[in-house]
Enzyme design. Structure first.
Site, PDB file in Angstrom:
ATOM      1  N   LYS A 194      20.547  41.581  21.222  1.00 41.79           N
ATOM      2  CA  LYS A 194      19.753  40.461  20.692  1.00 41.79           C
ATOM      3  C   LYS A 194      18.466  40.375  21.523  1.00 41.79           C
ATOM      4  O   LYS A 194      17.591  41.210  21.348  1.00 41.79           O
ATOM      5  CB  LYS A 194      20.604  39.205  20.691  1.00 41.79           C
ATOM      6  CG  LYS A 194      21.896  39.444  19.860  1.00 41.79           C
ATOM      7  CD  LYS A 194      22.709  38.211  19.669  1.00 41.79           C
ATOM      8  CE  LYS A 194      24.116  38.518  19.189  1.00 41.79           C
ATOM      9  NZ  LYS A 194      24.220  39.216  17.905  1.00 41.79           N
ATOM     10  N   SER A 207      25.862  30.498  17.415  1.00 47.73           N
ATOM     11  CA  SER A 207      25.060  31.500  16.717  1.00 47.73           C
ATOM     12  C   SER A 207      24.522  31.042  15.373  1.00 47.73           C
ATOM     13  O   SER A 207      23.472  31.504  14.941  1.00 47.73           O
ATOM     14  CB  SER A 207      25.871  32.779  16.543  1.00 47.73           C
ATOM     15  OG  SER A 207      27.079  32.525  15.858  1.00 47.73           O
ATOM     16  N   HIS A 217      23.449  34.578  22.588  1.00 51.43           N
ATOM     17  CA  HIS A 217      22.134  34.100  22.135  1.00 51.43           C
ATOM     18  C   HIS A 217      21.355  33.359  23.214  1.00 51.43           C
ATOM     19  O   HIS A 217      20.262  32.849  22.947  1.00 51.43           O
ATOM     20  CB  HIS A 217      22.304  33.207  20.897  1.00 51.43           C
ATOM     21  CG  HIS A 217      22.920  33.942  19.751  1.00 51.43           C
ATOM     22  ND1 HIS A 217      22.174  34.632  18.821  1.00 51.43           N
ATOM     23  CD2 HIS A 217      24.217  34.145  19.418  1.00 51.43           C
ATOM     24  CE1 HIS A 217      22.982  35.209  17.954  1.00 51.43           C
ATOM     25  NE2 HIS A 217      24.235  34.923  18.292  1.00 51.43           N
TER      26      HIS A 217
HETATM   27  C1  LIG Z   1      28.006  34.537  19.729  1.00 53.47           C
HETATM   28  C2  LIG Z   1      28.192  36.003  19.443  1.00 53.47           C
HETATM   29  N1  LIG Z   1      29.117  36.683  20.134  1.00 53.47           N
HETATM   30  C3  LIG Z   1      29.329  37.974  19.916  1.00 53.47           C
HETATM   31  C4  LIG Z   1      28.612  38.670  18.977  1.00 53.47           C
HETATM   32  C5  LIG Z   1      28.916  40.103  18.753  1.00 53.47           C
HETATM   33  O1  LIG Z   1      28.030  40.920  19.459  1.00 53.47           O
HETATM   34  P1  LIG Z   1      27.754  42.393  18.974  1.00 53.47           P
HETATM   35  O2  LIG Z   1      26.801  42.316  17.834  1.00 53.47           O
HETATM   36  O3  LIG Z   1      27.181  43.096  20.166  1.00 53.47           O
HETATM   37  O4  LIG Z   1      29.074  42.967  18.563  1.00 53.47           O
HETATM   38  C6  LIG Z   1      27.629  37.990  18.225  1.00 53.47           C
HETATM   39  C7  LIG Z   1      26.781  38.626  17.197  1.00 53.47           C
HETATM   40  O5  LIG Z   1      26.715  39.708  16.854  1.00 53.47           O
HETATM   41  C8  LIG Z   1      27.426  36.630  18.462  1.00 53.47           C
HETATM   42  O6  LIG Z   1      26.519  35.951  17.755  1.00 53.47           O
END
Ligand SMILES: Cc1ncc(COP(=O)(O)O)c(C=O)c1O
Length: 388
Positions: free
Chosen positions: A245, A185, A213
């Site tokens: 996203k 990320s 992502h």
């Molecule tokens: C790689 C990754 N996993 C999980 C999440 C968490 O997802 P959420 O925003 O739906 O809680 C994010 C970012 O928010 C992320 O970048």
């Protein structure tokens, strides 16, 4: 201790963060998520959203949301196992399973909760082991820590190291789980998922890929990194994807075999003990998922913007990172300098957030530039001119 010494402690910690340029603050938006927004009362061109396909403000998605709110109301009112599981939730789970080529999918309210839920359902305290890439997202790290399993953080994308650790820790009774981001990320590079699948198979370990992502962005139909790499449910038994996203809405899903999903329904605490996401979100996601699959021009345009940005940034001599995805960080190093550049860009009407520790390792603060299919070539030109 004097009565307000606990607050003195907080204030001291806050001040320390300020002096280290690590203080964080929100900005308030008064317009939808799109390249040109009004933030803190000022019109800005943004390069920090994860709305990679430009679907968060799509009229068809908004319409589906409104219609579903008229039909089902706003709140789901209960957890999925009580009476909060609505028709759009069911339809979306089926559509996501088909999209990702998995038997079934299960909706979670957020990606963070999905990661905590799955890891804690599969692992049973100290007797089990979790192997996590050092640059994994915070939610995967927290999931491993919370499980109480022995946690090994292997160097970023280093499969040699991972294999050595697995070999050194053979234990017939332990459940072993390898955890990795699909697209990292804060870096934009991707995990060596083919090798990881092989290693997981060799060592009879679970492999879970968090493709928050990659979903919508990678692969021919947008089904993510695993589609791009041709990896089936047999290769990667646990796939997590987010809806907030590239799909432009909110929430997350876990996809895998029928047995896995049934097991999660019985045991994943962050799924069982929480209110289901509003059904209108699921209805809106059904439409954005359809758009993500059929409007292939979005991925093509995004790829063109990525190439344009990388070429322009290379000409300017900017320290780019090895990424072919819409996440294009510019490595700065010091938090102070990253903040200063971010502020200078903001003064020119361009929003790019500085990412600092602990989100990234010490001395690797960066400007996290993200591109979207909603950007134009002209927007990217404007960013390059400002960076120059
Ligand atoms: C790689 C990754 N996993 C999980 C999440 C968490 O997802 P959420 O925003 O739906 O809680 C994010 C970012 O928010 C992320 O970048």
């Amino acid at each position: 201790m004097p009565p307000d010494s606990k607050f003195t402690k907080l204030r001291t910690e806050l001040e320390a963060r300020r002096s280290r340029h690590l203080y964080r603050e929100t900005r308030t938006a008064d317009s939808p998520q799109q390249p040109h927004v009004v933030v803190n009362g000022k019109r800005m061109l943004t390069f920090c959203s994860n709305d990679y396909l430009g679907l968060a403000n799509h009229p068809d998605v908004i319409r589906a949301f409104q219609q579903a709110a008229n039909t089902y109301g706003v709140g789901s009112g209960a957890a999925h196992l009580v009476n909060g599981h609505f028709r759009p939730h069911q339809q979306l789970e089926e559509a996501l399973a088909e999209f990702t080529g998995r038997d079934r999918a299960l909706l979670f309210s957020t990606g963070y909760m999905a990661n905590l839920g799955v890891v804690n359902a599969l692992l049973d305290g100290r007797k089990d082991r979790v192997y996590a890439d050092r640059l994994n997202h915070a939610s995967l790290i927290d999931a491993g820590l919370l499980s109480g399993a022995k946690l090994t953080r292997y160097p970023h994308n280093n499969t040699v190291h991972l294999r050595q650790r697995l070999l050194a820790q053979e234990d017939a009774d332990a459940t072993r789980l390898i955890l990795t981001d699909g697209v990292f990320s804060m870096d934009g590079d991707v995990a060596p998922v083919q090798k990881l699948a092989l290693i997981a198979r060799e060592h009879d370990a679970w492999l879970m890929v968090d493709d928050a992502h990659g979903i919508g962005v990678l692969g021919k139909t947008g089904a993510g990194l695993l589609e791009a790499e041709g990896l089936s449910q047999d290769d990667v038994p646990i796939l997590m994807g987010t809806l907030g996203k590239a799909l432009g809405t909110a929430g997350a899903f876990v996809a895998g075999s029928n047995d896995l999903i049934e097991y999660l329904i019985q045991t994943a605490r962050t799924w069982i003990y929480t209110t289901a996401q509003p059904p209108a979100i699921a209805a809106a996601t059904l439409v954005s998922l359809q758009l993500a699959q059929t409007e292939t021009w979005r991925r093509e345009h995004l790829q063109a913007l990525i190439q344009q940005f990388r070429q322009g940034a290379a000409q300017l001599g900017l320290p780019l990172m090895p990424s072919d995805t819409p996440i294009q960080p510019i490595l700065i190093g010091s938090s102070e300098q990253a903040m200063e550049i971010s502020r200078k860009l903001e003064a020119q009407g361009i929003l790019v957030t500085a990412i600092r520790p602990p989100t990234v390792p010490a001395n690797t603060s960066r400007l996290r530039v993200t591109l979207s299919a909603a950007h134009s070539a002209q927007d990217v030109e404007q960013l390059l001119a400002a960076l120059g």
